[in-house]
Design an enzyme around this catalytic site. Structure first.
Site, PDB file in Angstrom:
ATOM      1  N   ASP A   1       0.856  -1.190   0.000  1.00 33.66           N
ATOM      2  CA  ASP A   1       0.000   0.000   0.000  1.00 33.66           C
ATOM      3  C   ASP A   1       0.887   1.234   0.000  1.00 33.66           C
ATOM      4  O   ASP A   1       1.683   1.441   0.925  1.00 33.66           O
ATOM      5  CB  ASP A   1      -0.898  -0.020   1.237  1.00 33.66           C
ATOM      6  CG  ASP A   1      -2.056   0.960   1.146  1.00 33.66           C
ATOM      7  OD1 ASP A   1      -2.100   1.735   0.176  1.00 33.66           O
ATOM      8  OD2 ASP A   1      -2.915   0.946   2.038  1.00 33.66           O
TER       9      ASP A   1
ATOM     10  N   ASP B   1      -3.114   2.529  -5.842  1.00 34.13           N
ATOM     11  CA  ASP B   1      -2.098   2.600  -4.800  1.00 34.13           C
ATOM     12  C   ASP B   1      -1.942   1.332  -3.977  1.00 34.13           C
ATOM     13  O   ASP B   1      -1.295   1.367  -2.926  1.00 34.13           O
ATOM     14  CB  ASP B   1      -2.405   3.767  -3.860  1.00 34.13           C
ATOM     15  CG  ASP B   1      -3.766   3.630  -3.185  1.00 34.13           C
ATOM     16  OD1 ASP B   1      -4.557   2.767  -3.612  1.00 34.13           O
ATOM     17  OD2 ASP B   1      -4.031   4.395  -2.233  1.00 34.13           O
ATOM     18  N   GLU B   2      -2.505   0.202  -4.414  1.00 35.92           N
ATOM     19  CA  GLU B   2      -2.335  -1.009  -3.619  1.00 35.92           C
ATOM     20  C   GLU B   2      -2.455  -2.260  -4.475  1.00 35.92           C
ATOM     21  O   GLU B   2      -3.105  -2.272  -5.517  1.00 35.92           O
ATOM     22  CB  GLU B   2      -3.342  -1.063  -2.470  1.00 35.92           C
ATOM     23  CG  GLU B   2      -4.786  -1.072  -2.906  1.00 35.92           C
ATOM     24  CD  GLU B   2      -5.740  -1.224  -1.725  1.00 35.92           C
ATOM     25  OE1 GLU B   2      -5.376  -1.899  -0.725  1.00 35.92           O
ATOM     26  OE2 GLU B   2      -6.851  -0.674  -1.802  1.00 35.92           O
TER      27      GLU B   2
END
Length: 355
Positions: free
Chosen positions: A9, A107-108
């Site tokens: 993350d 973002d992850e």
């Protein structure tokens, strides 16, 4: 070596990308949202850690965020730049030795690996991401996807944390169920009515009561979630979208029926263009309406499986007809649900966003 799931993350991703472009913003409260103008109607997309200390978070109206931090730096959303940065990160993850990467968003991602020392692997991964993109990330290590995802929260920022069957209840047992990935405020309230408030209580919850409340599939799944169990294999099969949606916030409220219908049709046209590209039939529709000052209503309708655009438009207009006449509207959103391939969710872990 044994298999592990890593959840990677990126820390304050959008704000971090903006700070890379403007190094002088490092250490300052940075807010990204809308067109960067707090006098307009828009919400916060992300906030730097410095801004979060003042209570600013994603989804907050931009004007309220600006009121909380008068000297904050407020920037417009630049989606193409964030997507390019995300692509670089995901390429870095895929380049890790033996990695299988399941992207969850900008973002992850989950990363499936085999390693004797998953912490050492995670630290090397963090170093590679930082070297290639100048972005920091946190890594959760687990023996299931759920445990890895939850572990990341304990590692932020820039850290590494491991959650497995061995320490799951020691770490999570006394925490409220809303802390679990897949349990939102509404589900936690329903669990509370069953006397289930902590993760430990959910792990030991009465199966019959959970099935009665949530149904045979989700009832048993929530109990499993309380134990941190579930899928342990990272799947890099491309995600199959359940539907497409578009919404718009009006800078000035609209109230005239003709304006409302025109905007609804415009949004529906954009949605159906994406649906057509997927080449799957429509099976449901949704209309989101936010009345002034800030009351949100959602209307849904099942649709007999169809590729016929005229049928879909007609059904959508039936939803539009449910809008309260004469009431000012600040936001409209349209969504079309599509038929899912039979194997689209096989082996996937359900999340807050659905299967």
């Amino acid at each position: 070596m044994r298999p592990w799931v890593l959840h990677v993350d990126l820390d304050q991703f959008i704000a971090a990308v903006e700070i890379l472009r403007r190094p002088e913003l490092a250490g300052k409260p940075v807010i990204v949202g809308g067109r960067g103008d707090p006098t307009e109607r828009a919400v916060v997309s992300t906030a730097s850690y410095e801004a979060r200390e003042f209570g600013v978070g994603s989804g907050m109206p931009l004007r309220i965020a600006a009121r909380k931090i008068p000297d904050a730096v407020i920037l417009p959303v630049d989606a193409p730049t964030y997507l390019a940065a995300s692509d670089e990160v995901m390429a870095t993850l895929r380049a890790q030795p033996g990695a299988v990467v399941q992207v969850l968003g900008w973002d992850e991602a989950f990363v499936g690996i085999e390693a004797d020392d998953p912490e050492a692997y995670a630290r090397r991964l963090q170093a590679d991401v930082l070297e290639r993109t100048r972005l920091h990330c946190s890594v959760g290590i687990g023996d299931t996807l759920v445990r890895a995802k939850v572990a990341t929260g304990f590692g932020k920022p820039r850290g590494v944390f491991r959650l497995t069957a061995a320490n799951w209840l020691d770490v999570m047992g006394e925490r409220p169920v809303v802390d679990l990935w897949g349990v939102g405020s509404k589900v936690s309230k329903r669990l509370g009515l069953l006397g289930i408030r902590t993760v430990r209580e959910l792990a030991a919850g009465d199966e019959a009561a959970l099935v009665t409340e949530f149904g045979p599939k989700m009832g048993l799944w929530y109990r499993q979630l309380g134990r941190g169990d579930g899928a342990s294999v990272v799947d890099d099969t491309p995600w199959v979208a359940r539907g497409h949606s578009k919404e718009t916030t009006f800078q000035t409220d609209i109230v005239d029926p003709a304006d409302i219908e025109r905007e609804a049709r415009r949004l529906l046209d954009a949605v159906l263009a994406e649906v057509a590209a997927d080449e799957r039939p429509v099976v449901g529709l949704g209309l989101k309406v936010r009345y002034a000052p800030f009351l949100t209503k959602t209307f849904t309708k099942k649709v007999a499986t169809t590729f016929d655009r005229s049928v879909v438009v007609a059904k959508a207009m039936e939803l539009v007809a449910k809008i309260e006449p004469g009431r000012p509207i600040r936001l409209l959103g349209m969504r079309a649900e599509m038929a899912m391939p039979d194997d689209a969710r096989e082996g996937h872990t359900p999340t807050r966003g659905g299967w």
